[in-house]
Motif scaffolding. Structure first.
Motif, PDB file in Angstrom:
ATOM      1  N   LEU A   3       0.832  -1.275  -0.083  1.00 19.48           N
ATOM      2  CA  LEU A   3      -0.132  -0.253   0.133  1.00 19.48           C
ATOM      3  C   LEU A   3       0.759   1.153   0.089  1.00 19.48           C
ATOM      4  O   LEU A   3       1.849   1.425   0.869  1.00 19.48           O
ATOM      5  CB  LEU A   3      -0.960   0.055   1.132  1.00 19.48           C
ATOM      6  N   SER A   4       0.531   2.194  -0.731  1.00 19.66           N
ATOM      7  CA  SER A   4       1.435   3.220  -0.692  1.00 19.66           C
ATOM      8  C   SER A   4       0.580   4.652  -1.525  1.00 19.66           C
ATOM      9  O   SER A   4      -0.427   4.336  -2.110  1.00 19.66           O
ATOM     10  CB  SER A   4       2.587   3.170  -1.742  1.00 19.66           C
ATOM     11  N   ASN A   5       1.020   5.941  -1.128  1.00 18.62           N
ATOM     12  CA  ASN A   5       0.562   6.906  -1.742  1.00 18.62           C
ATOM     13  C   ASN A   5       1.060   7.314  -2.965  1.00 18.62           C
ATOM     14  O   ASN A   5       0.698   8.385  -3.384  1.00 18.62           O
ATOM     15  CB  ASN A   5       0.045   7.956  -0.511  1.00 18.62           C
ATOM     16  N   SER A   6       2.298   6.720  -3.151  1.00 21.14           N
ATOM     17  CA  SER A   6       2.782   7.077  -4.585  1.00 21.14           C
ATOM     18  C   SER A   6       2.123   6.686  -5.720  1.00 21.14           C
ATOM     19  O   SER A   6       1.059   6.082  -5.699  1.00 21.14           O
ATOM     20  CB  SER A   6       4.178   6.286  -4.541  1.00 21.14           C
ATOM     21  N   PRO A   7       2.304   7.282  -6.822  1.00 23.26           N
ATOM     22  CA  PRO A   7       1.325   7.036  -8.117  1.00 23.26           C
ATOM     23  C   PRO A   7       1.453   5.448  -8.414  1.00 23.26           C
ATOM     24  O   PRO A   7       2.506   4.697  -8.140  1.00 23.26           O
ATOM     25  CB  PRO A   7       2.330   7.919  -9.101  1.00 23.26           C
ATOM     26  N   SER A   8       0.386   4.933  -8.985  1.00 20.40           N
ATOM     27  CA  SER A   8       0.362   3.453  -9.216  1.00 20.40           C
ATOM     28  C   SER A   8       1.335   3.042 -10.238  1.00 20.40           C
ATOM     29  O   SER A   8       1.571   2.114  -9.823  1.00 20.40           O
ATOM     30  CB  SER A   8      -1.306   3.452  -9.960  1.00 20.40           C
ATOM     31  N   PHE A   9       1.599   3.950 -10.976  1.00 23.62           N
ATOM     32  CA  PHE A   9       2.749   3.247 -12.050  1.00 23.62           C
ATOM     33  C   PHE A   9       4.164   2.784 -11.405  1.00 23.62           C
ATOM     34  O   PHE A   9       4.690   1.789 -11.626  1.00 23.62           O
ATOM     35  CB  PHE A   9       3.166   4.335 -13.311  1.00 23.62           C
ATOM     36  N   LEU A  10       4.488   3.715 -10.223  1.00 25.70           N
ATOM     37  CA  LEU A  10       5.495   3.282  -9.385  1.00 25.70           C
ATOM     38  C   LEU A  10       5.222   2.156  -8.647  1.00 25.70           C
ATOM     39  O   LEU A  10       6.326   1.368  -8.553  1.00 25.70           O
ATOM     40  CB  LEU A  10       6.121   4.433  -8.665  1.00 25.70           C
TER      41      LEU A  10
ATOM     42  N   ASP B 233      -4.048   7.267  -7.539  1.00 30.61           N
ATOM     43  CA  ASP B 233      -4.395   7.341  -8.867  1.00 30.61           C
ATOM     44  C   ASP B 233      -4.199   8.751  -9.307  1.00 30.61           C
ATOM     45  O   ASP B 233      -4.323   9.518  -8.825  1.00 30.61           O
ATOM     46  CB  ASP B 233      -5.713   6.737  -9.081  1.00 30.61           C
ATOM     47  N   TYR B 234      -3.509   8.807 -10.833  1.00 28.27           N
ATOM     48  CA  TYR B 234      -3.569   9.950 -11.234  1.00 28.27           C
ATOM     49  C   TYR B 234      -4.210  10.004 -12.688  1.00 28.27           C
ATOM     50  O   TYR B 234      -4.047   8.962 -13.403  1.00 28.27           O
ATOM     51  CB  TYR B 234      -1.877  10.296 -11.564  1.00 28.27           C
ATOM     52  N   PHE B 235      -4.541  11.069 -13.155  1.00 29.24           N
ATOM     53  CA  PHE B 235      -5.156  11.324 -14.206  1.00 29.24           C
ATOM     54  C   PHE B 235      -4.245  11.567 -15.348  1.00 29.24           C
ATOM     55  O   PHE B 235      -3.005  12.191 -14.780  1.00 29.24           O
ATOM     56  CB  PHE B 235      -6.021  12.486 -14.537  1.00 29.24           C
ATOM     57  N   LEU B 236      -4.066  10.898 -16.503  1.00 22.81           N
ATOM     58  CA  LEU B 236      -2.958  11.185 -17.613  1.00 22.81           C
ATOM     59  C   LEU B 236      -3.742  12.007 -18.618  1.00 22.81           C
ATOM     60  O   LEU B 236      -4.883  11.862 -19.010  1.00 22.81           O
ATOM     61  CB  LEU B 236      -2.715   9.728 -18.140  1.00 22.81           C
ATOM     62  N   ASP B 237      -2.779  12.838 -19.323  1.00 22.35           N
ATOM     63  CA  ASP B 237      -3.163  13.681 -20.431  1.00 22.35           C
ATOM     64  C   ASP B 237      -3.178  12.735 -21.694  1.00 22.35           C
ATOM     65  O   ASP B 237      -2.901  11.409 -21.703  1.00 22.35           O
ATOM     66  CB  ASP B 237      -2.242  15.047 -20.613  1.00 22.35           C
ATOM     67  N   LYS B 238      -3.409  13.412 -22.851  1.00 25.67           N
ATOM     68  CA  LYS B 238      -3.488  12.264 -24.079  1.00 25.67           C
ATOM     69  C   LYS B 238      -2.136  11.855 -24.664  1.00 25.67           C
ATOM     70  O   LYS B 238      -1.957  10.990 -25.215  1.00 25.67           O
ATOM     71  CB  LYS B 238      -4.162  13.325 -25.233  1.00 25.67           C
ATOM     72  N   GLN B 239      -1.027  12.539 -24.138  1.00 28.22           N
ATOM     73  CA  GLN B 239       0.358  12.248 -24.351  1.00 28.22           C
ATOM     74  C   GLN B 239       0.744  11.170 -23.285  1.00 28.22           C
ATOM     75  O   GLN B 239       1.798  10.475 -23.439  1.00 28.22           O
ATOM     76  CB  GLN B 239       1.243  13.234 -24.387  1.00 28.22           C
ATOM     77  N   GLY B 240      -0.056  10.744 -22.185  1.00 30.18           N
ATOM     78  CA  GLY B 240       0.068   9.769 -21.203  1.00 30.18           C
ATOM     79  C   GLY B 240       1.137  10.460 -20.229  1.00 30.18           C
ATOM     80  O   GLY B 240       1.903   9.480 -19.434  1.00 30.18           O
ATOM     81  N   ASN B 241       0.985  11.452 -19.943  1.00 26.40           N
ATOM     82  CA  ASN B 241       1.870  12.144 -18.751  1.00 26.40           C
ATOM     83  C   ASN B 241       0.950  12.316 -17.565  1.00 26.40           C
ATOM     84  O   ASN B 241      -0.243  12.662 -17.824  1.00 26.40           O
ATOM     85  CB  ASN B 241       2.479  13.446 -19.336  1.00 26.40           C
ATOM     86  N   LEU B 242       1.531  12.513 -16.591  1.00 30.39           N
ATOM     87  CA  LEU B 242       0.853  12.750 -15.527  1.00 30.39           C
ATOM     88  C   LEU B 242       0.130  14.061 -15.490  1.00 30.39           C
ATOM     89  O   LEU B 242       0.800  15.234 -15.676  1.00 30.39           O
ATOM     90  CB  LEU B 242       1.514  12.610 -13.967  1.00 30.39           C
TER      91      LEU B 242
ATOM     92  N   ALA C   2      -3.127  15.305 -13.300  1.00 32.40           N
ATOM     93  CA  ALA C   2      -3.574  15.685 -12.031  1.00 32.40           C
ATOM     94  C   ALA C   2      -3.884  14.305 -11.236  1.00 32.40           C
ATOM     95  O   ALA C   2      -3.905  13.307 -11.477  1.00 32.40           O
ATOM     96  CB  ALA C   2      -4.896  16.393 -12.287  1.00 32.40           C
ATOM     97  N   LEU C   3      -3.793  14.681  -9.750  1.00 36.41           N
ATOM     98  CA  LEU C   3      -4.258  13.581  -8.869  1.00 36.41           C
ATOM     99  C   LEU C   3      -5.553  13.448  -8.807  1.00 36.41           C
ATOM    100  O   LEU C   3      -6.542  14.046  -8.789  1.00 36.41           O
ATOM    101  CB  LEU C   3      -3.829  14.049  -7.468  1.00 36.41           C
ATOM    102  N   ALA C   4      -5.895  12.142  -8.979  1.00 36.49           N
ATOM    103  CA  ALA C   4      -7.346  11.544  -9.253  1.00 36.49           C
ATOM    104  C   ALA C   4      -7.861  11.062  -7.641  1.00 36.49           C
ATOM    105  O   ALA C   4      -9.017  11.384  -7.149  1.00 36.49           O
ATOM    106  CB  ALA C   4      -7.385  10.369  -9.971  1.00 36.49           C
ATOM    107  N   GLN C   5      -6.933  10.346  -7.040  1.00 35.12           N
ATOM    108  CA  GLN C   5      -7.374  10.095  -5.687  1.00 35.12           C
ATOM    109  C   GLN C   5      -6.162   9.528  -4.850  1.00 35.12           C
ATOM    110  O   GLN C   5      -5.218   8.653  -5.341  1.00 35.12           O
ATOM    111  CB  GLN C   5      -8.124   8.633  -5.627  1.00 35.12           C
ATOM    112  N   LEU C   6      -5.744  10.141  -3.781  1.00 30.08           N
ATOM    113  CA  LEU C   6      -4.728  10.170  -3.038  1.00 30.08           C
ATOM    114  C   LEU C   6      -5.253   8.815  -2.064  1.00 30.08           C
ATOM    115  O   LEU C   6      -6.351   8.896  -1.373  1.00 30.08           O
ATOM    116  CB  LEU C   6      -4.601  11.367  -2.296  1.00 30.08           C
ATOM    117  N   PHE C   7      -4.227   7.890  -2.057  1.00 28.20           N
ATOM    118  CA  PHE C   7      -4.513   6.671  -0.964  1.00 28.20           C
ATOM    119  C   PHE C   7      -3.784   7.096   0.430  1.00 28.20           C
ATOM    120  O   PHE C   7      -2.772   6.882   0.500  1.00 28.20           O
ATOM    121  CB  PHE C   7      -4.016   5.524  -1.450  1.00 28.20           C
TER     122      PHE C   7
END
Length: 142
Positions: free
Chosen positions: A39-46, A63-72, A74-79
């Motif tokens: 369990l971590s509050n770090s981004p899911s990809f890490l 979880d973070y939202f990604l833009d069309k280029q696949g870059n972070l 915005a924060l979607a949900q902090l765990f």
């Protein structure tokens, strides 16, 4: 691709970032076929890449939202620590686990809600506030 970069990051950095004192606990838990959940509050990809590197099947993270280029974007949900506590409490209730069967490892006072749920607490490279709290609770510092 974020996942590819995360895998490379963990391959290069894990020996320096992972406290070597955790490895025996992780190995013992795997040998006993215990459920291990990262369990971590770090981004899911890490967190996903870390879990894969450590052969941990179950994980949950922020979880973070990604833009069309696949870059972070915005924060979607902090765990959060409260989220971690609630997540483990549900698993414990579903599987009729006792407090003593829950082991928690953390480095941050932000995880205090989870740590208070656990029967056995291990603190790794604690932040200043958690280190002070460990002294009061007589928790192990690895």
């Amino acid at each position: 691709d974020l996942h590819r970069h995360a895998v490379k990051f963990w391959e290069e950095s894990m020996p320096h970032l992972l406290c070597d004192k955790i490895a025996p606990y992780l190995s013992q838990a795997k040998n006993k076929r215990h459920n291990i959940i990262l369990l971590s509050n770090s981004p899911s990809f890490l967190v996903k890449a870390c879990a894969q590197k450590l052969s941990i099947a179950h994980w949950k993270s922020s979880d973070y939202f990604l833009d069309k280029q696949g870059n972070l974007a915005a924060l979607a949900q902090l765990f959060s620590g409260e989220d971690k506590r609630d997540y483990i409490a549900k698993i414990a209730a579903k599987n009729q686990l006792t407090k003593d069967s829950i082991y928690a490892f953390s480095d941050s006072i932000e995880d205090l809600p989870l740590l208070l749920l656990a029967g056995k607490v291990f603190v790794v490279r604690p932040d200043r506030r958690l280190k002070k709290y460990c002294t009061l609770k007589k928790w192990s510092i690895l």
